[in-house]
Design an enzyme around this catalytic site. Structure first.
Site, short mmCIF file in Angstrom:
data_model
loop_
_atom_site.label_atom_id
_atom_site.label_comp_id
_atom_site.label_asym_id
_atom_site.label_seq_id
_atom_site.Cartn_x
_atom_site.Cartn_y
_atom_site.Cartn_z
N THR A 46 1.01 -1.23 0.08
CA THR A 46 -0.08 0.16 -0.07
C THR A 46 0.76 1.34 0.07
OG1 THR A 46 -1.61 -1.13 1.34
CG2 THR A 46 -1.97 1.24 1.34
N THR A 47 1.87 1.28 0.68
CA THR A 47 2.81 2.32 0.87
C THR A 47 3.42 2.79 -0.48
OG1 THR A 47 3.11 1.91 3.08
CG2 THR A 47 4.76 3.27 2.34
N TYR A 109 -13.36 -3.05 -0.25
CA TYR A 109 -14.76 -2.39 -0.55
C TYR A 109 -15.97 -3.28 -0.84
CZ TYR A 109 -17.18 0.78 -3.89
OH TYR A 109 -18.32 1.49 -4.31
N TYR A 135 -3.03 -10.17 4.84
CA TYR A 135 -2.75 -8.74 5.47
C TYR A 135 -4.23 -8.40 5.72
CZ TYR A 135 -1.59 -3.50 5.05
OH TYR A 135 -1.60 -2.32 5.45
N ARG A 140 -8.62 0.15 5.97
CA ARG A 140 -8.50 0.42 4.48
C ARG A 140 -9.48 -0.34 3.46
NH1 ARG A 140 -4.32 3.33 2.26
NH2 ARG A 140 -2.71 3.79 3.56
N LYS A 164 0.13 -10.37 8.07
CA LYS A 164 0.50 -8.90 8.62
C LYS A 164 -0.84 -8.53 9.17
CE LYS A 164 1.74 -4.54 6.76
NZ LYS A 164 1.84 -3.60 5.54
N ILE A 206 6.11 -5.29 9.50
CA ILE A 206 6.37 -4.72 8.32
C ILE A 206 5.91 -3.25 8.27
CG2 ILE A 206 5.46 -4.59 5.75
CD1 ILE A 206 5.10 -7.63 5.65
#
Length: 296
Positions: A46-47, A109, A135, A140, A164, A206
């Protein structure tokens, strides 16, 4: 997987002022992490602003990270999404020879049920030639992958090796740690919960901040793994204000401001994200100067 013990970092994708990928900056950041004691690198998380990278951008980022790393650290590749069939296809068609594992986010979503999340990861597990790190990041995705779903997947698929966990809830993290298979890894997905997760029996983190201050952050996690909680918490408390600052205006605007201050890359992000404000950049730069005087 011993390769995923300790501090991994979700690498940013640095951009030039024209919003194209800044290859030399990405090379500098990889070098900064390697020399700073980071244990493994995560590409296209994502980062990395992977949601706004084209297919060509993603391939360029992979190529640059693989080349710059030169086999020194283990590599993890982010492949995830909310269309299960598309994720399975991408996993099947991607050259994963340079990577030790894939990181795949719980579907966002669509807000599937727990059974839907289970079936999503089951399909990926059946398609993946590499170990999978799941994850969970409810802030998010819009849904929380519950401990019973995580544990069910951990027990049912040998190639699902870790989670994660970025729920931000130590009670939930403890539930997974308590009942997980012995070789299943719980990796913190939040800088704030990294040390508490490790001290509770987790395998590491992470991190976002870890790529900006790799020496201090990776030292904190190593101390935690060795149960040296007093010295580890000294570092945690010293870093805590910066953990808050870098997320104040969203990720990765904050961490990119650190790289700008360090002279490693620009603070440019792609829309719909916007660059950190001058006020935040100033606060981050001031913190780095004061921190450097004590911990350099």
């Amino acid at each position: 997987m011993e390769q995923l013990v300790g501090t991994g970092v979700a690498l940013v994708t640095p951009f030039k002022n024209d919003f194209s990928v800044d290859v030399p900056a990405l090379e500098r950041i990889v070098e900064h992490c390697v020399h700073g004691g980071i244990d493994y690198l995560v590409a296209l998380g994502t980062t990395a602003e992977s949601a706004t990278l084209s297919k060509a951008d993603k391939q360029l980022v992979i190529d640059v990270i693989v080349r710059a790393n030169a086999g020194r650290l283990p590599l993890v590749l982010g492949i995830g999404g909310n269309n299960t069939a598309a994720v399975v296809e991408e996993v099947s068609q991607t050259d994963l020879s340079d990577f030790d594992a894939i990181l795949s986010v719980s579907p966002y979503y669509n807000r599937p049920t727990q059974e839907g999340i289970y079936q999503h990861f089951k399909a990926i597990a059946q398609a993946s030639p590499k170990p999978i790190v799941m994850y969970n990041v409810p802030a998010r995705t819009g849904s929380n992958m519950l401990p019973e779903t995580t544990l069910r997947l951990a027990k049912d698929f040998n190639n699902i090796v870790a989670i994660k966990e970025a729920c931000g809830d130590m009670i939930q993290i403890d539930e997974i740690l308590k009942d997980k298979p012995e070789d299943f890894m719980v990796i913190s997905g939040d800088d704030f919960t990294a040390l508490p997760t490790v001290l509770a029996g987790g395998s590491g983190v992470i991190s976002v901040l870890g790529q900006g201050l790799p020496t201090s952050f990776s030292k904190m996690i190593r101390l935690g793994i060795n149960n040296d909680s007093d010295e580890a918490y000294q570092l945690h408390h010293a870093l805590q204000p910066l953990m808050q600052l870098i997320f104040e205006e969203g990720n990765p605007a904050g961490i990119k401001s650190i790289f700008e201050s360090l002279g490693l890359g620009s603070a440019v992000v792609r829309l719909p994200l916007v660059e950190a404000t001058p006020r935040l950049k100033s606060k981050i730069a001031d913190f780095l100067k004061s921190f450097d005087k004590v911990y350099a």
